[in-house]
Every structure is written in structure tokens, then in C-alpha cells.
Design a protein around this motif. Structure first.
Motif, PDB file in Angstrom:
ATOM      1  N   VAL A  88      40.464  29.627  40.949  1.00  0.00           N
ATOM      2  CA  VAL A  88      41.857  29.828  40.579  1.00  0.00           C
ATOM      3  C   VAL A  88      42.585  30.137  41.878  1.00  0.00           C
ATOM      4  CG1 VAL A  88      43.495  31.269  39.311  1.00  0.00           C
ATOM      5  CG2 VAL A  88      41.312  30.633  38.256  1.00  0.00           C
ATOM      6  N   GLY A  89      43.611  29.356  42.166  1.00  0.00           N
ATOM      7  CA  GLY A  89      44.335  29.534  43.412  1.00  0.00           C
ATOM      8  C   GLY A  89      45.452  30.553  43.280  1.00  0.00           C
ATOM      9  N   MET A 112      45.996  29.765  48.398  1.00  0.00           N
ATOM     10  CA  MET A 112      44.876  30.543  48.886  1.00  0.00           C
ATOM     11  C   MET A 112      43.863  30.676  47.766  1.00  0.00           C
ATOM     12  SD  MET A 112      43.058  33.588  49.164  1.00  0.00           S
ATOM     13  CE  MET A 112      43.987  34.721  48.196  1.00  0.00           C
ATOM     14  N   VAL A 113      42.582  30.485  48.119  1.00  0.00           N
ATOM     15  CA  VAL A 113      41.493  30.679  47.160  1.00  0.00           C
ATOM     16  C   VAL A 113      40.466  31.600  47.804  1.00  0.00           C
ATOM     17  CG1 VAL A 113      41.868  28.466  46.016  1.00  0.00           C
ATOM     18  CG2 VAL A 113      40.227  28.598  47.873  1.00  0.00           C
ATOM     19  N   ASP A 114      39.782  32.383  46.964  1.00  0.00           N
ATOM     20  CA  ASP A 114      38.778  33.286  47.498  1.00  0.00           C
ATOM     21  C   ASP A 114      37.685  33.528  46.484  1.00  0.00           C
ATOM     22  OD1 ASP A 114      40.202  34.852  45.704  1.00  0.00           O
ATOM     23  OD2 ASP A 114      40.243  36.612  46.987  1.00  0.00           O
ATOM     24  N   ARG A 115      36.651  34.199  46.959  1.00  0.00           N
ATOM     25  CA  ARG A 115      35.547  34.653  46.101  1.00  0.00           C
ATOM     26  C   ARG A 115      34.983  35.912  46.726  1.00  0.00           C
ATOM     27  NH1 ARG A 115      30.877  30.559  48.222  1.00  0.00           N
ATOM     28  NH2 ARG A 115      30.184  31.959  49.875  1.00  0.00           N
ATOM     29  N   TYR A 156      37.195  33.047  51.947  1.00  0.00           N
ATOM     30  CA  TYR A 156      38.529  32.600  51.545  1.00  0.00           C
ATOM     31  C   TYR A 156      38.956  31.394  52.373  1.00  0.00           C
ATOM     32  CZ  TYR A 156      40.553  34.510  55.788  1.00  0.00           C
ATOM     33  OH  TYR A 156      40.848  34.756  57.096  1.00  0.00           O
ATOM     34  N   VAL A 157      39.867  30.631  51.796  1.00  0.00           N
ATOM     35  CA  VAL A 157      40.530  29.525  52.479  1.00  0.00           C
ATOM     36  C   VAL A 157      41.987  29.546  52.055  1.00  0.00           C
ATOM     37  CG1 VAL A 157      40.772  26.997  52.596  1.00  0.00           C
ATOM     38  CG2 VAL A 157      38.497  28.034  52.710  1.00  0.00           C
ATOM     39  N   GLY A 167      40.490  30.066  57.248  1.00  0.00           N
ATOM     40  CA  GLY A 167      39.375  30.327  56.357  1.00  0.00           C
ATOM     41  C   GLY A 167      38.283  31.090  57.076  1.00  0.00           C
ATOM     42  N   ALA A 168      37.574  31.898  56.317  1.00  0.00           N
ATOM     43  CA  ALA A 168      36.483  32.673  56.902  1.00  0.00           C
ATOM     44  C   ALA A 168      35.487  33.069  55.823  1.00  0.00           C
ATOM     45  CB  ALA A 168      37.019  33.937  57.581  1.00  0.00           C
TER      46      ALA A 168
END
Length: 141
Positions: free
Chosen positions: A17-18, A68-71, A78-79, A135-136
Motif C-alpha cells: 500500500v503506497g 512512498m512504500v515501505d515494510r 523503503y522506496v 530507497g534503503a
């Protein structure tokens, strides 16, 4: 640790989910909302939203937006991509079903699209060409 281009693109292609962000009116903070999106490595990112939604109006005015998306598991990753809008057009049932199917089982996706067609305003598809990437992977928590 910074992600390679391939890692960033692959991560963005996963069905997260962005968080969409777009510049807002004078005196307001940027609009930031959760949203489903679609992306394939090397291509354009696209979203579906109500034709008359605040998102659509702000994106139209700004001509660009950020996603932005993350986990958080198995590692914090994230990116974020930002870029210009490359096109806006009517969203078809097939577009809506393709997007919903990324996030829901097929039968639930069809039910969702039926509901959206019956109860929600017409949607537009907004395409964005990713231009700036951040992103990292921050490792395990």
C-alpha cells in the motif's frame, strides 16, 4: 544500506500500500494518503482515483506526485519515487480489476470492482514516470 536500481524497482513492483503525497493549496501541508498502485520495473507507476477527488485535482495542479512504500519485516525497507504525470485517462473495468487483483483474491477483487462501479464516482488512471528515487534497507529491527 542504499538499494541498487534493480532492488528499488523490484521492491516498488511488489503490492505494497503506497503513501501518495502531492503539493496542496497555499497554507496547507502536502496531501498524503494511502493508495493502491501498479508498477512494473522500467515502466510507469499508475493509480486509480475518483475523477473529482482532491487527489486528482491536486495532482492536476501540481503536474507531479510522490509515492512512498515501505515494510518493517523481514528488514526495514523503503522506496520513494517522485516524477511528472505522463497521462490521465478514464479508468476501465479492466484497469480497476488489474489493480484490485494485486491486493485482493480474484473473487474479492471482482466484488470490490462491482461495488466501486455501482457506488463510487467514475475513476481516472493517472500515470507517473519515476524520475527521482530514494530507497534503503535499514536491516533487521
Amino acid at each position: 544500506m542504499a538499494l541498487t536500481r534493480e532492488e528499488r524497482e523490484q521492491f516498488l513492483a511488489e503490492p505494497h500500500v503506497g503513501a501518495l503525497a502531492v503539493a496542496a493549496e497555499e497554507g496547507r501541508a502536502p496531501l498524503s494518503v494511502p493508495i493502491w498502485y501498479h508498477y512494473e520495473p522500467g515502466g510507469e507507476l499508475w493509480i486509480l482515483t475518483g475523477r473529482n477527488s482532491r487527489k486528482a485535482q491536486l495532482i492536476d495542479a501540481a503536474g507531479r506526485f510522490t509515492m512512498m512504500v515501505d515494510r518493517v519485516a523481514p528488514t526495514v525497507r523503503y522506496v520513494s519515487v517522485e516524477g511528472p504525470v505522463t497521462g490521465v485517462g478514464p479508468g476501465t473495468r479492466e484497469d480497476h480489476l488489474a489493480l484490485a487483483s494485486r491486493y485482493l483474491p480474484r473473487e474479492k477483487a471482482e466484488e470490490f470492482v462491482d461495488f466501486a462501479e455501482r457506488e463510487l464516482e467514475p475513476h481516472v488512471i493517472i500515470r507517473m514516470r519515476p524520475q527521482r528515487w530514494v530507497g534503503a534497507d535499514l536491516g533487521e529491527v
